[in-house]
Motif scaffolding. Structure first.
Motif, PDB file in Angstrom:
ATOM      1  N   ASP A  23       0.834  -1.212   0.000  1.00  0.00           N
ATOM      2  CA  ASP A  23       0.000   0.000   0.000  1.00  0.00           C
ATOM      3  C   ASP A  23       0.866   1.260   0.000  1.00  0.00           C
ATOM      4  O   ASP A  23       0.576   2.222  -0.708  1.00  0.00           O
ATOM      5  CB  ASP A  23      -0.934   0.019   1.210  1.00  0.00           C
ATOM      6  CG  ASP A  23      -2.046  -1.026   1.113  1.00  0.00           C
ATOM      7  OD1 ASP A  23      -2.261  -1.578   0.009  1.00  0.00           O
ATOM      8  OD2 ASP A  23      -2.676  -1.297   2.162  1.00  0.00           O
ATOM      9  N   ALA A  24       1.935   1.257   0.795  1.00  0.00           N
ATOM     10  CA  ALA A  24       2.813   2.431   0.864  1.00  0.00           C
ATOM     11  C   ALA A  24       3.488   2.710  -0.471  1.00  0.00           C
ATOM     12  O   ALA A  24       3.774   3.859  -0.807  1.00  0.00           O
ATOM     13  CB  ALA A  24       3.859   2.233   1.951  1.00  0.00           C
ATOM     14  N   ALA A  25       3.715   1.644  -1.247  1.00  0.00           N
ATOM     15  CA  ALA A  25       4.361   1.802  -2.556  1.00  0.00           C
ATOM     16  C   ALA A  25       3.342   1.911  -3.689  1.00  0.00           C
ATOM     17  O   ALA A  25       3.730   2.069  -4.851  1.00  0.00           O
ATOM     18  CB  ALA A  25       5.285   0.619  -2.820  1.00  0.00           C
ATOM     19  N   ASP A  26       2.054   1.800  -3.351  1.00  0.00           N
ATOM     20  CA  ASP A  26       0.979   1.851  -4.330  1.00  0.00           C
ATOM     21  C   ASP A  26       1.136   0.766  -5.407  1.00  0.00           C
ATOM     22  O   ASP A  26       1.025   1.015  -6.604  1.00  0.00           O
ATOM     23  CB  ASP A  26       0.895   3.244  -4.975  1.00  0.00           C
ATOM     24  CG  ASP A  26      -0.451   3.479  -5.646  1.00  0.00           C
ATOM     25  OD1 ASP A  26      -1.441   2.824  -5.246  1.00  0.00           O
ATOM     26  OD2 ASP A  26      -0.509   4.297  -6.586  1.00  0.00           O
ATOM     27  N   VAL A  27       1.436  -0.469  -4.924  1.00  0.00           N
ATOM     28  CA  VAL A  27       1.518  -1.636  -5.802  1.00  0.00           C
ATOM     29  C   VAL A  27       0.721  -2.761  -5.145  1.00  0.00           C
ATOM     30  O   VAL A  27       0.320  -2.665  -3.987  1.00  0.00           O
ATOM     31  CB  VAL A  27       2.978  -2.085  -6.049  1.00  0.00           C
ATOM     32  CG1 VAL A  27       3.779  -0.998  -6.747  1.00  0.00           C
ATOM     33  CG2 VAL A  27       3.661  -2.514  -4.759  1.00  0.00           C
ATOM     34  N   SER A  28       0.542  -3.849  -5.876  1.00  0.00           N
ATOM     35  CA  SER A  28      -0.194  -4.984  -5.319  1.00  0.00           C
ATOM     36  C   SER A  28       0.731  -5.869  -4.492  1.00  0.00           C
ATOM     37  O   SER A  28       1.947  -5.893  -4.700  1.00  0.00           O
ATOM     38  CB  SER A  28      -0.825  -5.811  -6.442  1.00  0.00           C
ATOM     39  OG  SER A  28       0.193  -6.481  -7.167  1.00  0.00           O
ATOM     40  N   ARG A  29       0.139  -6.619  -3.556  1.00  0.00           N
ATOM     41  CA  ARG A  29       0.924  -7.591  -2.781  1.00  0.00           C
ATOM     42  C   ARG A  29       1.535  -8.628  -3.700  1.00  0.00           C
ATOM     43  O   ARG A  29       2.659  -9.074  -3.472  1.00  0.00           O
ATOM     44  CB  ARG A  29       0.021  -8.274  -1.748  1.00  0.00           C
ATOM     45  CG  ARG A  29      -0.342  -7.366  -0.605  1.00  0.00           C
ATOM     46  CD  ARG A  29      -1.282  -8.022   0.379  1.00  0.00           C
ATOM     47  NE  ARG A  29      -0.943  -9.429   0.589  1.00  0.00           N
ATOM     48  CZ  ARG A  29      -1.655 -10.261   1.332  1.00  0.00           C
ATOM     49  NH1 ARG A  29      -2.750  -9.835   1.915  1.00  0.00           N
ATOM     50  NH2 ARG A  29      -1.291 -11.498   1.487  1.00  0.00           N
ATOM     51  N   GLN A  30       0.795  -9.022  -4.714  1.00  0.00           N
ATOM     52  CA  GLN A  30       1.307 -10.019  -5.652  1.00  0.00           C
ATOM     53  C   GLN A  30       2.591  -9.547  -6.325  1.00  0.00           C
ATOM     54  O   GLN A  30       3.532 -10.322  -6.508  1.00  0.00           O
ATOM     55  CB  GLN A  30       0.247 -10.353  -6.728  1.00  0.00           C
ATOM     56  CG  GLN A  30      -0.949 -11.116  -6.207  1.00  0.00           C
ATOM     57  CD  GLN A  30      -1.951 -10.215  -5.479  1.00  0.00           C
ATOM     58  OE1 GLN A  30      -1.882  -8.986  -5.522  1.00  0.00           O
ATOM     59  NE2 GLN A  30      -2.889 -10.837  -4.776  1.00  0.00           N
ATOM     60  N   LEU A  31       2.640  -8.268  -6.676  1.00  0.00           N
ATOM     61  CA  LEU A  31       3.847  -7.730  -7.300  1.00  0.00           C
ATOM     62  C   LEU A  31       5.030  -7.791  -6.333  1.00  0.00           C
ATOM     63  O   LEU A  31       6.148  -8.129  -6.725  1.00  0.00           O
ATOM     64  CB  LEU A  31       3.622  -6.287  -7.768  1.00  0.00           C
ATOM     65  CG  LEU A  31       4.812  -5.637  -8.467  1.00  0.00           C
ATOM     66  CD1 LEU A  31       5.159  -6.387  -9.738  1.00  0.00           C
ATOM     67  CD2 LEU A  31       4.527  -4.181  -8.756  1.00  0.00           C
ATOM     68  N   VAL A  32       4.785  -7.493  -5.064  1.00  0.00           N
ATOM     69  CA  VAL A  32       5.855  -7.570  -4.060  1.00  0.00           C
ATOM     70  C   VAL A  32       6.390  -8.994  -3.998  1.00  0.00           C
ATOM     71  O   VAL A  32       7.607  -9.219  -4.030  1.00  0.00           O
ATOM     72  CB  VAL A  32       5.353  -7.109  -2.675  1.00  0.00           C
ATOM     73  CG1 VAL A  32       6.411  -7.373  -1.604  1.00  0.00           C
ATOM     74  CG2 VAL A  32       4.976  -5.638  -2.703  1.00  0.00           C
TER      75      VAL A  32
END
Length: 198
Positions: A23-32
């Motif tokens: 959320d802090a990076a404005d990306v999805s968990r899947q991408l992480v």
């Protein structure tokens, strides 16, 4: 990675849900997960990125004096203490310590070792570099975790350079003197007992 550094610094812990980091990076968990595999790998990568962006440019191409290089390192870590302290006491502490040792290792050059300690065979040079970087890492880790506020980069720089001076003064100490100081075990390999210099 910048969002991970910011969030760890703000919260003072690495025990963060991957969802919060995403959320802090404005990306999805899947991408992480796809990019890094797990939270700790992301945090160590973020620390390495921080060093590459904010510290390595400060030391240039290595032409600076040892004092300038060590002081730049101390200032970098002092300025980001909340992040590094959390990293060195959290779930990724071991990986973080290894990453810092690689960083310190990049500052110890074979030419610098030979200048300080004389002619060294390759194995001795590698072992000496590991000793210096591991010791430096331990001192910096303790400083970041336990030293009183505010951290004093000049004091740490002085300590580290004083240790280097003490080591280089002893470069001509015979190996037998070191054996006597350490107490040679009876079962030491004959090849080790026969070595004449450190």
């Amino acid at each position: 990675m910048a969002a991970a550094v910011r969030l760890v610094s703000e919260r003072g812990t690495t025990a963060l849900p991957v969802g919060d980091l995403a959320d802090a990076a404005d990306v999805s968990r899947q991408l992480v997960y796809l990019q890094f595999g797990d939270r700790d790998a992301l945090l160590v990568a973020a620390a390495a990125d921080l060093v590459e962006r904010d510290f390595l440019p400060d030391i240039g191409d290595g032409g600076e004096s040892p004092h300038a290089r060590v002081l730049a390192m101390a200032r970098h870590f002092a300025g980001r203490r909340p992040f590094y302290r959390a990293m060195l006491t959290g779930s990724c502490a071991f990986a973080m310590s290894r990453a810092l040792n690689r960083l310190f290792g990049s500052l110890v050059t074979p030419a610098g070792l030979r200048e300080a300690f004389g002619d060294l065979d390759e194995t001795t040079a590698q072992d000496l570099a590991a000793l210096i970087t591991g010791g430096t890492g331990a001192i910096v880790n303790d400083w970041l975790i336990d030293a009183d506020e505010p951290l004093d980069p000049d004091e740490l720089t002085g300590r580290l350079l004083h240790l280097l001076t003490a080591l280089t003064r002893g470069r001509l100490v015979r190996y037998r003197s070191a054996e006597a100081a350490l107490g040679e075990p009876e079962h030491a390999a004959p090849s080790i007992r026969r070595r004449k210099t450190m």
